[in-house]
Design a protein around this motif. Structure first.
Motif, PDB file in Angstrom:
ATOM      1  N   GLY A  26       0.817  -1.206   0.000  1.00  0.00           N
ATOM      2  CA  GLY A  26       0.000   0.000   0.000  1.00  0.00           C
ATOM      3  C   GLY A  26       0.851   1.256   0.000  1.00  0.00           C
ATOM      4  O   GLY A  26       0.542   2.232  -0.705  1.00  0.00           O
ATOM      5  N   VAL A  27       1.940   1.258   0.772  1.00  0.00           N
ATOM      6  CA  VAL A  27       2.852   2.402   0.809  1.00  0.00           C
ATOM      7  C   VAL A  27       3.507   2.594  -0.550  1.00  0.00           C
ATOM      8  O   VAL A  27       3.595   3.716  -1.062  1.00  0.00           O
ATOM      9  CB  VAL A  27       3.924   2.210   1.902  1.00  0.00           C
ATOM     10  CG1 VAL A  27       4.998   3.291   1.789  1.00  0.00           C
ATOM     11  CG2 VAL A  27       3.276   2.248   3.285  1.00  0.00           C
ATOM     12  N   GLN A  29       2.432   1.722  -3.509  1.00  0.00           N
ATOM     13  CA  GLN A  29       1.476   2.185  -4.512  1.00  0.00           C
ATOM     14  C   GLN A  29       1.110   3.654  -4.310  1.00  0.00           C
ATOM     15  O   GLN A  29       1.034   4.427  -5.280  1.00  0.00           O
ATOM     16  CB  GLN A  29       0.225   1.313  -4.476  1.00  0.00           C
ATOM     17  CG  GLN A  29       0.451  -0.107  -4.990  1.00  0.00           C
ATOM     18  CD  GLN A  29      -0.816  -0.945  -4.955  1.00  0.00           C
ATOM     19  OE1 GLN A  29      -1.831  -0.564  -4.352  1.00  0.00           O
ATOM     20  NE2 GLN A  29      -0.786  -2.104  -5.620  1.00  0.00           N
ATOM     21  N   SER A  30       0.883   4.058  -3.071  1.00  0.00           N
ATOM     22  CA  SER A  30       0.483   5.440  -2.826  1.00  0.00           C
ATOM     23  C   SER A  30       1.620   6.407  -3.127  1.00  0.00           C
ATOM     24  O   SER A  30       1.409   7.471  -3.732  1.00  0.00           O
ATOM     25  CB  SER A  30       0.009   5.609  -1.383  1.00  0.00           C
ATOM     26  OG  SER A  30       1.046   5.332  -0.460  1.00  0.00           O
ATOM     27  N   ALA A  33       2.136   6.581  -6.968  1.00  0.00           N
ATOM     28  CA  ALA A  33       1.093   7.373  -7.623  1.00  0.00           C
ATOM     29  C   ALA A  33       1.359   8.862  -7.452  1.00  0.00           C
ATOM     30  O   ALA A  33       1.216   9.654  -8.397  1.00  0.00           O
ATOM     31  CB  ALA A  33      -0.276   7.003  -7.036  1.00  0.00           C
ATOM     32  N   LEU A  34       1.756   9.257  -6.255  1.00  0.00           N
ATOM     33  CA  LEU A  34       2.030  10.664  -5.987  1.00  0.00           C
ATOM     34  C   LEU A  34       3.209  11.165  -6.816  1.00  0.00           C
ATOM     35  O   LEU A  34       3.153  12.230  -7.442  1.00  0.00           O
ATOM     36  CB  LEU A  34       2.314  10.855  -4.496  1.00  0.00           C
ATOM     37  CG  LEU A  34       2.717  12.261  -4.049  1.00  0.00           C
ATOM     38  CD1 LEU A  34       1.618  13.265  -4.384  1.00  0.00           C
ATOM     39  CD2 LEU A  34       3.016  12.260  -2.559  1.00  0.00           C
ATOM     40  N   LYS A 116       5.901   7.832   8.516  1.00  0.00           N
ATOM     41  CA  LYS A 116       4.713   7.392   7.759  1.00  0.00           C
ATOM     42  C   LYS A 116       3.456   7.548   8.612  1.00  0.00           C
ATOM     43  O   LYS A 116       3.517   7.300   9.817  1.00  0.00           O
ATOM     44  CB  LYS A 116       4.891   5.942   7.308  1.00  0.00           C
ATOM     45  CG  LYS A 116       6.050   5.737   6.344  1.00  0.00           C
ATOM     46  CD  LYS A 116       6.080   4.327   5.772  1.00  0.00           C
ATOM     47  CE  LYS A 116       6.582   3.319   6.782  1.00  0.00           C
ATOM     48  NZ  LYS A 116       6.768   1.973   6.165  1.00  0.00           N
ATOM     49  N   PRO A 117       2.344   7.938   8.001  1.00  0.00           N
ATOM     50  CA  PRO A 117       2.159   8.322   6.592  1.00  0.00           C
ATOM     51  C   PRO A 117       2.783   9.692   6.313  1.00  0.00           C
ATOM     52  O   PRO A 117       2.750  10.580   7.163  1.00  0.00           O
ATOM     53  CB  PRO A 117       0.647   8.368   6.428  1.00  0.00           C
ATOM     54  CG  PRO A 117       0.137   8.700   7.801  1.00  0.00           C
ATOM     55  CD  PRO A 117       1.067   8.001   8.757  1.00  0.00           C
ATOM     56  N   GLU A 120       2.463  15.146   2.073  1.00  0.00           N
ATOM     57  CA  GLU A 120       2.807  15.293   0.656  1.00  0.00           C
ATOM     58  C   GLU A 120       3.842  16.387   0.408  1.00  0.00           C
ATOM     59  O   GLU A 120       4.825  16.186  -0.314  1.00  0.00           O
ATOM     60  CB  GLU A 120       1.547  15.586  -0.154  1.00  0.00           C
ATOM     61  CG  GLU A 120       1.802  15.745  -1.640  1.00  0.00           C
ATOM     62  CD  GLU A 120       0.511  15.928  -2.425  1.00  0.00           C
ATOM     63  OE1 GLU A 120       0.574  16.551  -3.507  1.00  0.00           O
ATOM     64  OE2 GLU A 120      -0.552  15.456  -1.971  1.00  0.00           O
TER      65      GLU A 120
END
Length: 229
Positions: A26-27, A29-30, A33-34, A116-117, A120
């Motif tokens: 999940g980390v 992929q996120s 994507a960013l 984490k998280p 941005e």
């Protein structure tokens, strides 16, 4: 372990590759994507072993590296990058409670650490900083390699003369210093001048001051010889 590779339609301005090394899908992929949305080229790995085997370690780039993973830990991967003199710059990703390890990593040369998280704005600033530092490091490494190649093109005698000329002494003093070191191979100031011209031409420099900076950068600087009356 898998290598998730993706390439955006438009690359970042400096074309720096960003690696994501994290065993949490999940980390990966996120973050991917960013970064892709911001124009970066991204490669993602779920473990340090595969990353070290497949990444272009000698090319500039940024590594987002998880501190705690199965197999090699983030710190072990980071230490391996250091041992291999990698051009990549590292930003650590840490979970809550790993602050001391993250700070220790930064002290060892990592660019930054993020909990984490990731926020941005903070993430993108860290990636940009690491990318900039990596590009600068790569340019400096390339420059030093070119200087070494030019230095190695000098004859042994020219290198000997160059080290002395770089200290700022005159041709007369260079000749005297060389004669003192090797009485069986005397040299006169005019010959030193001839060597000096050839050295400047081969190294593409114009002054003893530039030569001094060059030999210092290459770690070849010599102590100034004793002055002669």
């Amino acid at each position: 372990m898998t290598d998730d590779t993706a390439t955006p339609a438009t690359k970042s301005p400096d074309d720096t590759l960003v690696y994501i090394v994290d065993d949490d899908e999940g980390v990966r992929q996120s973050l991917a994507a960013l970064l892709l949305a911001r124009g970066y080229t991204v490669r993602a790995f779920d473990g340090g072993e595969t990353f070290l085997a497949q990444a272009a370690l000698d090319q500039p780039g940024c590594v987002l590296l998880d501190l705690r993973m199965e197999g090699l830990s983030g710190l072990q991967v980071f230490q391996e990058l250091s041992q291999r003199h990698s051009a990549l710059k590292t930003v650590f990703l840490s979970a809550h409670g790993e602050l001391s390890s993250a700070v220790a990593a930064v002290k060892q040369g990592a660019v930054d650490w993020l909990e984490k998280p990731c926020n941005e704005t903070t993430l993108m600033a860290a990636v940009e900083k690491a990318s900039t530092l990596s590009q600068a490091h790569a340019r400096q490494t390339q420059r030093l390699q070119q200087l070494r190649e030019r230095w190695n093109a000098l004859s042994p005698r020219q290198q000997e003369v160059a080290r002395l000329v770089a200290t700022g002494i005159s041709s007369k003093e260079v000749a005297r210093a060389l004669a003192q070191r090797d009485p069986d191979r005397p040299i006169d100031p005019r010959t030193v001048d001839t060597h000096r011209s050839a050295i400047f031409l081969k190294l593409d420099i114009r002054s003893s001051h530039e030569l001094g900076k060059l030999v210092e950068e290459l770690g070849l600087a010599a102590d100034p010889p004793s002055r002669f009356s």
